[in-house]
Design a protein around this motif. Structure first.
Motif, short mmCIF file in Angstrom:
data_model
loop_
_atom_site.label_atom_id
_atom_site.label_comp_id
_atom_site.label_asym_id
_atom_site.label_seq_id
_atom_site.Cartn_x
_atom_site.Cartn_y
_atom_site.Cartn_z
N THR A 99 0.86 -1.18 0.00
CA THR A 99 0.00 0.00 0.00
C THR A 99 0.90 1.22 0.00
OG1 THR A 99 -1.65 -1.21 1.28
CG2 THR A 99 -1.86 1.18 1.24
N SER A 100 0.49 2.25 -0.69
CA SER A 100 1.28 3.47 -0.79
C SER A 100 1.60 4.05 0.58
CB SER A 100 0.52 4.52 -1.59
OG SER A 100 1.16 5.78 -1.52
N SER A 101 2.78 4.61 0.68
CA SER A 101 3.17 5.28 1.93
C SER A 101 2.36 6.56 2.14
CB SER A 101 4.66 5.61 1.92
OG SER A 101 4.97 6.47 0.85
N TYR A 102 1.65 7.02 1.12
CA TYR A 102 0.80 8.20 1.24
C TYR A 102 -0.57 7.86 1.83
CZ TYR A 102 4.21 10.72 -1.54
OH TYR A 102 5.36 11.31 -1.98
N SER A 103 -0.85 6.59 2.04
CA SER A 103 -2.12 6.19 2.65
C SER A 103 -2.17 6.69 4.08
CB SER A 103 -2.26 4.66 2.65
OG SER A 103 -2.25 4.17 1.35
N CYS A 146 -8.05 2.23 0.76
CA CYS A 146 -6.91 2.20 -0.14
C CYS A 146 -6.95 0.97 -1.03
CB CYS A 146 -5.62 2.15 0.67
SG CYS A 146 -5.45 3.51 1.83
#
Length: 68
Positions: free
Chosen positions: A10-14, A20
């Motif tokens: 999962t993106s670190s921007y989540s 997500c």
């Protein structure tokens, strides 16, 4: 999908809110695809996107092409 096991991330921007998607980029080189799945429904079907299309989507998002 394949006999190879996707390595999901999962993106670190989540913001860990559960809204997500996860992607498995380890299949790009061997299959030219990016599997995508819902983080909270991991047993649901996987959407397989051509790598070039996924790259175009990410570039569009980074360019602000999909305002909230």
């Amino acid at each position: 999908m394949t006999t190879e096991t996707p390595v999901w991330f999962t993106s670190s921007y989540s913001n860990n809110g559960g809204e997500c998607v996860e992607v498995a980029i380890n299949l790009v080189a061997s299959h030219g695809t990016v599997p995508v799945r819902d983080t909270k429904l991991q047993e649901s079907p996987v959407l397989t996107v051509p790598a070039a299309s996924f790259s175009a989507l990410v570039a569009g998002i980074k360019a602000g092409g999909f305002p909230a």
